[in-house]
Design a protein around this motif. Structure first.
Motif, PDB file in Angstrom:
ATOM      1  N   LEU A 141       6.840  26.215  39.474  1.00 30.31           N
ATOM      2  CA  LEU A 141       5.808  26.052  40.500  1.00 30.31           C
ATOM      3  C   LEU A 141       6.419  25.197  41.609  1.00 30.31           C
ATOM      4  O   LEU A 141       6.634  24.008  41.436  1.00 30.31           O
ATOM      5  CB  LEU A 141       4.569  25.382  39.900  1.00 30.31           C
ATOM      6  N   SER A 185      -9.747  27.630  38.235  1.00 31.18           N
ATOM      7  CA  SER A 185      -8.912  27.617  39.440  1.00 31.18           C
ATOM      8  C   SER A 185      -7.465  27.287  39.105  1.00 31.18           C
ATOM      9  O   SER A 185      -6.532  27.848  39.696  1.00 31.18           O
ATOM     10  CB  SER A 185      -9.475  26.619  40.463  1.00 31.18           C
ATOM     11  N   ASP A 201      -5.956  30.313  37.436  1.00 31.29           N
ATOM     12  CA  ASP A 201      -5.642  31.314  38.457  1.00 31.29           C
ATOM     13  C   ASP A 201      -4.344  30.968  39.181  1.00 31.29           C
ATOM     14  O   ASP A 201      -3.546  31.859  39.498  1.00 31.29           O
ATOM     15  CB  ASP A 201      -6.787  31.415  39.464  1.00 31.29           C
ATOM     16  N   ALA A 202      -4.130  29.665  39.438  1.00 29.39           N
ATOM     17  CA  ALA A 202      -2.909  29.235  40.110  1.00 29.39           C
ATOM     18  C   ALA A 202      -1.668  29.513  39.270  1.00 29.39           C
ATOM     19  O   ALA A 202      -0.580  29.716  39.812  1.00 29.39           O
ATOM     20  CB  ALA A 202      -2.992  27.738  40.437  1.00 29.39           C
TER      21      ALA A 202
END
Length: 264
Positions: free
Chosen positions: A149, A215, A218-219
């Motif tokens: 990430l 959320s 989802d990331a």
């Protein structure tokens, strides 16, 4: 007829060290090994919030080169040996904003904690394991070793990728001499720190805790398992891998992520 193994006592007589063992997955791992009969030592920079008299605590900052030797000296003085080493220490404190905002210090500190600390701890304990011809070393890495990430944890991802590679190389050297080396790469774990993060996201975005959790999933590109891992699930995998039941396993990375990594 095969004799049924008593899993509650399968680590009796074993001495185990869990770095970063005072909270999160590290705490769960330490408790799992203790419940299997091992004498367990834990290390961290800060004392446990809820001390357990059955877990021997050594304060140490393993991102400092000298502290690995200090921990080893105390373990050998008190117990005389180490059979199981779980290099769980790790984490990221780098800021968001991508590559441009990362300083040299961000990179150096992250690599010290997530790659060089386990290398130094291994170096402190491996000679004794090799001398007796037995031992198990577990490196706790991360799916970010394969699924980085970039926004805020690029140094962490790079360090964990290095740890996975190092672990494989080390296993090739020491497995023929009786020491098993394995890697466990978790995905997102719902630790107390993660719960606090969900509360902050919920408050700042004006959404529910469940929506905040979704959320984050989802990331990550989604978690087919539908939720983050519980620390105890990571601990259960580690408990198996260090046990005699896993005696033929070495040199392998075990991903435990609810299916997050989308490739084979």
């Amino acid at each position: 007829m095969k004799q049924k193994m008593d899993y509650q006592h399968e680590l009796s007589g074993k001495i185990a060290l869990v770095t970063g063992g005072t909270k999160g997955a590290g705490k769960a791992i330490a408790e799992r090994l203790k419940n299997a009969g091992a004498k367990v030592i834990i290390t961290a920079r800060n004392h446990p919030e809820s001390p357990d008299e059955d877990l021997y605590f050594i304060p140490a900052n393993l991102s400092k080169p000298e502290d690995a030797g200090k921990v080893a000296a105390e373990v050998f003085e008190k117990y005389g040996k180490l059979d199981i080493l779980v290099n769980n220490l790790g984490g990221s404190e780098t800021p968001g904003g991508g590559f441009a905002v990362l300083t040299n210090m961000d990179w150096e500190q992250t690599i010290q904690t997530n790659l060089l600390a386990p290398v130094r701890v291994d170096k402190a304990f491996l000679p004794q394991m090799l001398e007796k011809g037995s031992g198990v070393i577990i490196h706790i890495a991360s799916i970010q070793g394969k699924l980085p990430l970039y926004d805020s944890t690029l140094p962490y991802a790079a360090a964990k990728a290095g740890l996975i590679n190092y672990s494989k190389g080390l296993s090739k050297e020491v497995s023929p001499k009786g020491v098993r080396v394995l890697t466990v790469s978790p995905g997102w774990i719902m630790t107390d720190a993660s719960k606090r993060m969900m509360e902050r996201i919920s408050e700042s975005a004006g959404i529910s805790i469940d929506a905040a959790t979704q959320s984050v999933m989802d990331a990550l590109g989604g978690i087919p398992g539908g939720r983050p891992a519980h620390p105890e699930e990571i601990a259960e995998l580690v408990g198996f891998l260090v046990s005699p039941r896993a005696g033929y396993l070495t040199g392998t990375e075990y991903v435990i992520d609810g299916g997050t990594v989308p490739t084979i």
